[in-house]
Design a protein around this motif. Structure first.
Motif, PDB file in Angstrom:
ATOM      1  N   THR A 176      37.137  75.429  47.168  1.00  0.00           N
ATOM      2  CA  THR A 176      36.290  74.482  47.872  1.00  0.00           C
ATOM      3  C   THR A 176      35.633  75.282  48.962  1.00  0.00           C
ATOM      4  N   MET A 177      36.445  75.823  49.852  1.00  0.00           N
ATOM      5  CA  MET A 177      35.600  76.819  50.913  1.00  0.00           C
ATOM      6  C   MET A 177      34.706  77.743  50.376  1.00  0.00           C
ATOM      7  N   MET A 178      35.149  78.657  49.310  1.00  0.00           N
ATOM      8  CA  MET A 178      34.250  79.649  48.815  1.00  0.00           C
ATOM      9  C   MET A 178      32.837  79.280  48.478  1.00  0.00           C
ATOM     10  N   LEU A 179      32.782  77.970  47.860  1.00  0.00           N
ATOM     11  CA  LEU A 179      31.532  77.558  47.226  1.00  0.00           C
ATOM     12  C   LEU A 179      30.703  77.432  48.424  1.00  0.00           C
ATOM     13  N   ILE A 180      31.052  76.800  49.455  1.00  0.00           N
ATOM     14  CA  ILE A 180      30.030  76.751  50.694  1.00  0.00           C
ATOM     15  C   ILE A 180      29.555  78.051  50.968  1.00  0.00           C
ATOM     16  N   ASN A 181      30.229  79.275  50.982  1.00  0.00           N
ATOM     17  CA  ASN A 181      29.472  80.565  51.387  1.00  0.00           C
ATOM     18  C   ASN A 181      28.671  80.829  50.127  1.00  0.00           C
ATOM     19  N   VAL A 186      23.069  81.898  48.007  1.00  0.00           N
ATOM     20  CA  VAL A 186      22.280  81.857  46.833  1.00  0.00           C
ATOM     21  C   VAL A 186      21.092  81.258  47.250  1.00  0.00           C
ATOM     22  N   ARG A 187      21.436  80.176  48.235  1.00  0.00           N
ATOM     23  CA  ARG A 187      20.059  79.199  48.850  1.00  0.00           C
ATOM     24  C   ARG A 187      19.281  79.916  49.483  1.00  0.00           C
ATOM     25  N   GLU A 201      29.144  68.609  49.439  1.00  0.00           N
ATOM     26  CA  GLU A 201      30.162  67.901  48.777  1.00  0.00           C
ATOM     27  C   GLU A 201      31.611  68.864  49.182  1.00  0.00           C
ATOM     28  N   SER A 202      31.390  70.038  49.476  1.00  0.00           N
ATOM     29  CA  SER A 202      32.595  71.087  49.968  1.00  0.00           C
ATOM     30  C   SER A 202      32.966  70.464  51.250  1.00  0.00           C
ATOM     31  N   LEU A 203      31.711  70.638  52.122  1.00  0.00           N
ATOM     32  CA  LEU A 203      31.925  69.998  53.434  1.00  0.00           C
ATOM     33  C   LEU A 203      32.771  68.632  53.640  1.00  0.00           C
ATOM     34  N   ASP A 204      32.290  67.856  52.681  1.00  0.00           N
ATOM     35  CA  ASP A 204      32.999  66.592  52.853  1.00  0.00           C
ATOM     36  C   ASP A 204      34.601  66.589  52.195  1.00  0.00           C
ATOM     37  N   ALA A 205      34.702  67.420  51.213  1.00  0.00           N
ATOM     38  CA  ALA A 205      36.248  67.554  50.710  1.00  0.00           C
ATOM     39  C   ALA A 205      36.956  68.164  51.672  1.00  0.00           C
ATOM     40  N   LEU A 206      36.542  69.171  52.392  1.00  0.00           N
ATOM     41  CA  LEU A 206      37.257  69.771  53.451  1.00  0.00           C
ATOM     42  C   LEU A 206      37.661  68.852  54.406  1.00  0.00           C
ATOM     43  N   GLU A 207      37.019  67.916  54.838  1.00  0.00           N
ATOM     44  CA  GLU A 207      37.293  66.636  56.240  1.00  0.00           C
ATOM     45  C   GLU A 207      38.084  65.758  55.391  1.00  0.00           C
ATOM     46  N   ARG A 208      37.815  65.346  54.100  1.00  0.00           N
ATOM     47  CA  ARG A 208      38.359  64.016  53.628  1.00  0.00           C
ATOM     48  C   ARG A 208      39.628  64.349  53.080  1.00  0.00           C
ATOM     49  N   TYR A 209      39.856  65.514  52.505  1.00  0.00           N
ATOM     50  CA  TYR A 209      41.156  65.680  51.489  1.00  0.00           C
ATOM     51  C   TYR A 209      42.128  66.973  52.550  1.00  0.00           C
ATOM     52  N   PHE A 210      41.752  67.838  52.904  1.00  0.00           N
ATOM     53  CA  PHE A 210      42.450  68.979  53.333  1.00  0.00           C
ATOM     54  C   PHE A 210      42.904  69.113  54.758  1.00  0.00           C
ATOM     55  N   ILE A 211      42.221  68.149  55.655  1.00  0.00           N
ATOM     56  CA  ILE A 211      42.578  68.418  56.809  1.00  0.00           C
ATOM     57  C   ILE A 211      43.781  67.080  57.021  1.00  0.00           C
ATOM     58  N   PHE A 248      32.611  79.633  57.999  1.00  0.00           N
ATOM     59  CA  PHE A 248      31.838  79.154  56.966  1.00  0.00           C
ATOM     60  C   PHE A 248      31.269  77.721  57.494  1.00  0.00           C
ATOM     61  N   ILE A 249      32.019  77.081  58.118  1.00  0.00           N
ATOM     62  CA  ILE A 249      31.450  75.555  58.345  1.00  0.00           C
ATOM     63  C   ILE A 249      30.343  75.778  59.563  1.00  0.00           C
ATOM     64  N   LEU A 250      30.842  76.661  60.617  1.00  0.00           N
ATOM     65  CA  LEU A 250      30.164  76.873  61.604  1.00  0.00           C
ATOM     66  C   LEU A 250      28.541  77.391  61.310  1.00  0.00           C
TER      67      LEU A 250
END
Length: 396
Positions: A176-181, A186-187, A201-211, A248-250
């Protein structure tokens, strides 16, 4: 910023550059490059002696990325661009299986050795291709990077393509975190809605599921809807991963004009704060490997060791938190992480850094590389932290 703080940061900037250019990169350019088959070896003993010619496919991509990143952000040295291309060419010739899934290890000449259920080889390959595209001005390589990225998405979303690790359904933090980077790198060289969606989606998943605020922790694995799983695996906190996630988030918390996006910035700061509290060893210093969110003994045998890479992530993330918040507390945490790393990890006799330390900071084993350690976390830290310090000094 006080004069002493400015002096401290200026010293860090010089140290990061000299360590990068006079120590870390020369070590790998001399001992790691495979001048016969292309790519890079990573299984090096303390003095650079090759211990095993088996090649980590992860590190073909990691080195391909680092060498191109050096060219793009430090100096435009042709040998770095050539080294990046050598790693990418080795990947293309030898590291993809017929189903599109990459190998995990191969022989020196590229014969398959091992294939695992993960897609991190693909992640690092996409990063290398994107960074090389920017360095070489090669738009075809950007297209290739995007194709590899979309292959990652395909493999992850195709049920049964990647064998499940366990019969317990759930989500993992690492990918999840890796795909942000990966998506953000690539972008930088090619636009596609899939990249934007993945980051969101990865940012949302981190906040929604893992925290999990009840533990003030970001957990490594959770149930399908973020459920807390009260098992040894479900209670695992990996402070290094979490601190890496924070920066990565920052990185995604700033707009093109440099303004901070408050919600994302606050999320990154919160994850860093929680993860530092779990990870920093108040007795011996340094970031510890694993913790249990209910304070049971962690199951991993290396749970109380100090590996090289969490220390690197703490150096980057604390600087980024200081830049994002202006809170001088983060500069003090940076000094703790910086001082501990530079006191314990560098090998003054043979160069490069040790990777595996006991809890008290003594060396557990002196090799400079293996399938998992090589020229990635340390040079990335030295590049990122050096540039961050320059930005901070120029803005104060």
């Amino acid at each position: 910023m006080t004069s002493s703080q400015r002096e401290y940061l200026s010293g860090c900037c010089g140290l990061y550059r000299s360590t990068l250019l006079d120590n870390i990169i020369p070590f790998w350019m001399e001992y790691g490059l495979d001048k016969v088959n292309g790519g890079i070896y990573t299984c090096l003993d303390r003095d650079g002696t090759l211990m095993d010619s088996t090649k980590s496919v992860w590190f073909q991509g990691r080195w391909g990325y680092i060498a191109a990143n050096l060219y793009n952000r430090v100096e435009k040295r042709p040998e770095w661009l050539e080294a990046s291309r050598s790693a990418i060419d080795f990947i293309e010739r030898h590291c993809f299986d017929t189903d599109g899934h990459m190998f995990f290890t191969v022989t020196a000449s590229g014969e398959p050795v091992q294939k695992r259920r993960y897609v991190f080889s693909e992640c690092f390959a996409a990063m290398a291709m994107a960074e090389y595209s920017k360095a070489a001005g090669d738009p075809a390589m950007a297209v290739r990077a995007l194709k590899v990225f979309k292959s990652i998405q395909r493999m992850v979303s195709t049920e049964g393509f990647l064998p499940p690790k366990t019969t317990v359904k759930g989500r993992g933090h690492s990918l999840t975190m890796m795909l942000i980077n990966v998506a953000s790198i690539v972008r930088e060289v090619i636009s596609d809605p899939a990249l934007d969606r993945q980051i969101e989606e990865s940012l949302d998943a981190l906040e929604r599921y893992f925290i999990h605020p009840e533990f003030k922790a970001l957990l490594e694995s959770v149930g399908p809807e973020g459920e807390f799983q009260d098992t040894l695996a479900g209670r695992t906190i990996n402070p290094g991963h979490c601190i890496e996630t924070a920066w990565f988030i920052l990185k995604q918390a700033r707009t093109a004009d440099g303004a901070w996006i408050p919600g994302r910035r606050d999320l990154g700061l919160k994850i860093f704060d929680w993860s530092w509290d779990w990870g920093w060893d108040e007795t011996y210093g340094g970031i510890i490997n694993f913790r249990d969110c209910r304070n049971f003994p962690p199951q991993d045998y290396s749970q109380d060791m100090k590996f090289w890479w969490p220390q690197c992530e703490a150096i980057i993330a604390s600087l980024m938190c200081y830049q994002a918040s202006g809170d001088e507390r983060y500069l003090e945490l940076h000094k703790k992480a910086h001082d501990w790393a530079f006191a314990h990890l560098p090998d003054s006799e043979y160069g490069e850094w040790y990777g595996y330390l006991h809890r008290d900071g003594s060396v557990a084993q002196p090799a400079k590389g293996n399938i998992f350690k090589g020229p990635f976390h340390i040079p990335r830290m030295l590049i990122e932290a050096g540039l961050l310090v320059q930005e901070i000094l120029s803005s104060k």
